[in-house]
Design a protein around this motif. Structure first.
Motif, short mmCIF file in Angstrom:
data_model
loop_
_atom_site.label_atom_id
_atom_site.label_comp_id
_atom_site.label_asym_id
_atom_site.label_seq_id
_atom_site.Cartn_x
_atom_site.Cartn_y
_atom_site.Cartn_z
N LYS A 7 0.99 -1.11 0.20
CA LYS A 7 0.01 -0.15 0.44
C LYS A 7 1.03 1.17 0.04
CE LYS A 7 -3.13 2.71 2.77
NZ LYS A 7 -4.39 1.77 3.64
N PHE A 8 2.26 1.50 1.20
CA PHE A 8 2.78 1.91 1.17
C PHE A 8 4.06 2.69 -0.53
CE2 PHE A 8 2.69 2.16 5.52
CZ PHE A 8 1.93 3.17 6.03
N VAL A 9 3.88 1.90 -1.34
CA VAL A 9 5.17 1.52 -2.26
C VAL A 9 4.08 2.66 -3.29
CG1 VAL A 9 5.87 0.70 -4.57
CG2 VAL A 9 6.45 -0.01 -1.66
N GLY A 10 2.22 1.81 -3.63
CA GLY A 10 1.60 1.97 -4.06
C GLY A 10 1.62 3.56 -4.76
N ILE A 11 1.69 3.94 -2.90
CA ILE A 11 1.07 5.40 -2.54
C ILE A 11 1.69 5.73 -2.60
CG2 ILE A 11 0.86 7.36 -1.07
CD1 ILE A 11 -1.31 4.96 0.66
N GLY A 12 3.41 5.67 -3.07
CA GLY A 12 4.18 6.76 -3.16
C GLY A 12 4.96 6.66 -4.88
N PHE A 13 4.47 5.04 -5.41
CA PHE A 13 4.52 5.33 -7.29
C PHE A 13 3.33 6.88 -7.40
CE2 PHE A 13 3.38 3.91 -11.42
CZ PHE A 13 4.45 4.50 -11.29
N GLY A 14 2.26 6.42 -6.88
CA GLY A 14 1.09 7.16 -7.65
C GLY A 14 1.53 9.23 -7.51
N LEU A 15 2.46 9.55 -5.67
CA LEU A 15 2.19 10.95 -5.27
C LEU A 15 3.85 11.28 -6.83
CD1 LEU A 15 2.34 11.10 -1.51
CD2 LEU A 15 0.71 11.94 -3.66
N TYR A 16 4.58 10.18 -6.92
CA TYR A 16 5.97 10.66 -7.63
C TYR A 16 5.17 10.43 -8.69
CZ TYR A 16 10.24 9.89 -10.78
OH TYR A 16 10.88 9.84 -11.71
N ALA A 17 4.14 9.67 -9.61
CA ALA A 17 3.85 10.41 -11.01
C ALA A 17 3.20 11.28 -10.90
CB ALA A 17 3.03 9.09 -11.21
N LEU A 22 3.23 16.63 -13.14
CA LEU A 22 3.08 18.76 -13.18
C LEU A 22 4.20 19.03 -12.99
CD1 LEU A 22 1.08 18.39 -9.62
CD2 LEU A 22 0.53 19.21 -10.94
N VAL A 23 5.52 18.89 -12.67
CA VAL A 23 6.68 19.33 -13.43
C VAL A 23 7.05 19.07 -14.99
CG1 VAL A 23 9.07 19.21 -13.90
CG2 VAL A 23 7.97 18.88 -11.60
N LEU A 24 6.52 17.84 -15.98
CA LEU A 24 6.44 18.45 -17.23
C LEU A 24 5.10 19.34 -17.61
CD1 LEU A 24 7.20 14.70 -17.25
CD2 LEU A 24 8.64 16.62 -18.06
N THR A 25 4.16 19.30 -17.02
CA THR A 25 3.06 20.19 -17.65
C THR A 25 3.94 21.90 -16.97
OG1 THR A 25 1.92 18.48 -17.25
CG2 THR A 25 0.89 20.77 -17.31
#
Length: 126
Positions: A7-17, A22-25
């Protein structure tokens, strides 16, 4: 316990994505902060995409490409002419940018009228 880790890895990956999107946009390239190779490629892409039909002024070019590597200007019959050189092709690793490594862009009263080798020839013939 394993479900919590997943669950934490999934949340971390989602936040990173989300952060990466946002940076690319919203992050704009700043030519003054680029390395010389990236800036050269950026200049080359921008200049090769220009169209003579567009109404491009000096301020827009400086805002997009940053300060020119070299520049010359003259005034004739109350008309100002300026040629700005942006490096687009590296030739020698000597730490000095020369005109043969640059693409000239010619402005008449602040409006882009020519670029490329013929632009510098036109400027010299004024």
């Amino acid at each position: 316990m394993d479900k919590k880790v997943v669950k934490f890895v999934g949340i971390g990956f989602g936040l990173y994505a989300i952060f990466a999107a946002l940076v690319l946009t919203f992050y704009e390239d700043d030519p003054d902060q680029m390395g010389w190779e990236d800036r050269q490629a950026f200049n080359q892409r921008f200049i090769s995409a220009l169209s003579i039909d567009e109404n491009i002024n000096r301020s827009y070019v400086i805002q997009t490409l940053g300060s020119p590597d070299l520049t010359e200007a003259k005034l004739k019959d109350d008309v100002s002419f300026q040629v700005m050189f942006y490096r687009t092709q590296h030739t020698q690793s000597d730490g000095i940018t020369t005109k043969d490594e640059c693409t000239p862009m010619l402005f008449e009263n602040g409006q882009l009228i020519a670029w490329g080798d013929s632009a510098y020839e036109q400027f010299n013939n004024i």
